[in-house]
Write an enzyme that holds these catalytic residues in place. Sequence first.
Site, short mmCIF file in Angstrom:
data_model
loop_
_atom_site.label_atom_id
_atom_site.label_comp_id
_atom_site.label_asym_id
_atom_site.label_seq_id
_atom_site.Cartn_x
_atom_site.Cartn_y
_atom_site.Cartn_z
N GLU A 241 -14.87 -5.09 0.73
CA GLU A 241 -15.55 -4.81 -0.65
C GLU A 241 -14.61 -5.40 -1.70
OE1 GLU A 241 -15.16 -2.46 1.84
OE2 GLU A 241 -17.34 -2.53 2.37
N SER B 69 0.97 -1.23 0.29
CA SER B 69 0.27 -0.02 -0.13
C SER B 69 0.70 1.42 0.07
CB SER B 69 -0.88 0.06 1.13
OG SER B 69 -1.60 -1.26 1.39
N GLU C 15 -1.24 -14.81 1.31
CA GLU C 15 -1.43 -13.96 2.62
C GLU C 15 -3.00 -14.35 2.97
OE1 GLU C 15 -0.52 -9.76 2.01
OE2 GLU C 15 -1.83 -9.17 3.64
C1 LIG Z 1 -4.26 -3.42 10.51
C2 LIG Z 1 -3.58 -3.10 8.81
C3 LIG Z 1 -2.40 -3.41 8.72
C4 LIG Z 1 -2.00 -3.27 7.46
N1 LIG Z 1 -0.62 -3.80 7.06
C5 LIG Z 1 -0.44 -3.51 5.68
C6 LIG Z 1 0.84 -4.00 5.35
O1 LIG Z 1 1.63 -4.54 6.20
N2 LIG Z 1 1.52 -3.72 4.13
C7 LIG Z 1 0.56 -2.89 3.18
O2 LIG Z 1 1.17 -2.80 2.23
N3 LIG Z 1 -0.60 -2.60 3.57
C8 LIG Z 1 -1.00 -2.63 4.83
N4 LIG Z 1 -2.30 -2.29 5.19
C9 LIG Z 1 -3.28 -1.62 4.17
C10 LIG Z 1 -4.34 -2.40 3.71
O3 LIG Z 1 -4.00 -3.23 2.71
C11 LIG Z 1 -5.21 -1.17 2.97
O4 LIG Z 1 -5.56 -0.33 4.18
C12 LIG Z 1 -6.28 -1.83 2.31
O5 LIG Z 1 -5.85 -2.50 1.19
C13 LIG Z 1 -7.15 -0.77 1.69
O6 LIG Z 1 -6.80 0.19 1.11
P1 LIG Z 1 -6.80 1.73 1.48
O7 LIG Z 1 -6.55 2.16 3.12
O8 LIG Z 1 -5.95 2.82 0.65
O9 LIG Z 1 -8.30 2.11 1.14
P2 LIG Z 1 -9.24 2.60 -0.12
O10 LIG Z 1 -8.46 1.44 -1.24
O11 LIG Z 1 -9.14 3.78 -0.45
O12 LIG Z 1 -10.66 2.05 0.20
C14 LIG Z 1 -11.46 2.94 0.92
C15 LIG Z 1 -12.69 2.24 0.80
O13 LIG Z 1 -13.41 2.24 -0.23
C16 LIG Z 1 -13.62 0.72 -0.74
N5 LIG Z 1 -13.37 0.62 -2.12
C17 LIG Z 1 -12.23 0.92 -2.85
N6 LIG Z 1 -12.12 0.65 -3.94
C18 LIG Z 1 -13.52 -0.15 -4.05
C19 LIG Z 1 -13.94 -0.82 -5.24
N7 LIG Z 1 -13.50 -1.03 -6.42
N8 LIG Z 1 -15.20 -1.38 -5.10
C20 LIG Z 1 -15.96 -1.16 -3.83
N9 LIG Z 1 -15.29 -0.50 -2.78
C21 LIG Z 1 -14.28 -0.06 -3.03
C22 LIG Z 1 -12.79 -0.03 0.16
O14 LIG Z 1 -13.32 -1.15 0.52
C23 LIG Z 1 -12.83 0.89 1.27
O15 LIG Z 1 -13.76 0.75 2.28
C24 LIG Z 1 -2.80 -2.51 6.49
C25 LIG Z 1 -3.94 -2.08 6.89
C26 LIG Z 1 -4.48 -2.41 8.27
C27 LIG Z 1 -5.89 -1.88 8.60
#
Ligand SMILES: Cc1cc2nc3c(=O)[nH]c(=O)nc-3n(C[C@H](O)[C@H](O)[C@H](O)COP(=O)(O)OP(=O)(O)OC[C@H]3O[C@@H](n4cnc5c(N)ncnc54)[C@H](O)[C@@H]3O)c2cc1C
Length: 379
Positions: free
Chosen positions: A366, A133, A249
């Site tokens: 989602e 991310s 994963e």
């Molecule tokens: C505890 C924790 C540990 C983590 N550890 C890591 C790690 O070690 N390494 C790493 O790389 N990442 C890590 N992450 C990140 C995690 O993978 C991301 O938070 C996740 O993939 C969502 O990305 P975002 O936060 O950018 O949210 P966004 O992608 O911006 O999403 C925001 C909201 O919109 C929804 N959404 C987005 N696109 C769509 C779509 N096409 N259709 C429907 N709904 C949609 C999502 O479901 C979410 O509800 C971690 C997250 C958490 C909470």
Amino acid sequence: MQSLHISPGELPPACEELRAEVREFIAKNLSDYPAARRAQNWTGRDREFSRKLGERGWIGMTWPKRFGGGERSPLERYVVLEELLAAGAPVSAHWVADRQSGPLLIRYAPDTLAPQIVPRIVRGEVSFCIGMSEPDSGSDLASIRTRATRNGDGWVINGSKLWTSGAHLADYMIALVRTSDRTEARHSGMSQFLIDMKTPGIIVRPIVNQLGNAGFNEVFFDDVQLPAENLIGTEGNGWKQVVTELGFERAGPERYLSSTQLLLEMLDAADPDNPHHAIALGRAVAQYGTLRQMSLGVALMVANGEDPGLAASIVKDQGGITEQAMPNIAHDLFGGRTEPGSTLAEVMDYLTLATPSFSLRGGTREILRGIISRGLGLR
Ligand SMILES: Cc1cc2nc3c(=O)[nH]c(=O)nc-3n(C[C@H](O)[C@H](O)[C@H](O)COP(=O)(O)OP(=O)(O)OC[C@H]3O[C@@H](n4cnc5c(N)ncnc54)[C@H](O)[C@@H]3O)c2cc1C
């Protein structure tokens, strides 16, 4: 379209003998490990405990012997994971490496990086973090902007990663970065690199979550110089590789067992004469039983060489619902009636604040449902 078919199946007797060994090991090594720490489940960390598991041959269990692995079956590995998770053992120092970084290096860098690094993973000596991310790139991972550019014999990395769990404690990151511009082929131009976290130019900045912990981080790369051999696999093949990594994963039993300590505490505290307790906890135990059968079905698919992608996504989705429901059940049954500072209160407090993240980490609910509907041919 994939067919949805999860067969429950049985574990062979040898697995049950191994289970007894693991239980004995846990009883000996974690006898005074407090419930509040067990509640952290696979995010709890203790490097010494990881080393001890390494000595027992319980890291890299299925990997080839030439990398120090045990060449044991995925079902034996499943039993070890199941016991460690049910006990809330502190496994996070080796968890990411055992689950995904090691298998990725073995598959895509068998002659270069894997011989140097994987035996150290097996011994429980090295810790990995996941660099996927970025700011503005989470669900839409293909929009990442961190970039590796060729420079002399090696590569130089600039950009940043976000939400990187354990980056402040990790020895290595496997990062997905851009090695050429995004073209009309959305998933082109990305590659994976092994990054030693001590390389000059890396800054790790903690992010404090609502629990008050700094478990994840922002990681900045400022002209970080990497040797050529740190490219994992083939330049430009990063998307295919990362999809394989996400498969590792999402497929394990940790995706439904993270709230187990709360269920155990509730069962301990339950009033046998209270039908409300019996109904709510009976239902929760039945859900765990069903998920366990589904999760074991995924492990059997892995053992039979079948693609578990769709089935694993469904277990993660349904597992997340059950895990997230546990604090609500606890509040309903015991809220306002626990002794402050009691084990039940501590575990309940922790999981109330921790569970919202369970449907985000490893891919949001989602996104997972999108994968499931595509797998079923619904979109
Ligand atoms: C505890 C924790 C540990 C983590 N550890 C890591 C790690 O070690 N390494 C790493 O790389 N990442 C890590 N992450 C990140 C995690 O993978 C991301 O938070 C996740 O993939 C969502 O990305 P975002 O936060 O950018 O949210 P966004 O992608 O911006 O999403 C925001 C909201 O919109 C929804 N959404 C987005 N696109 C769509 C779509 N096409 N259709 C429907 N709904 C949609 C999502 O479901 C979410 O509800 C971690 C997250 C958490 C909470």
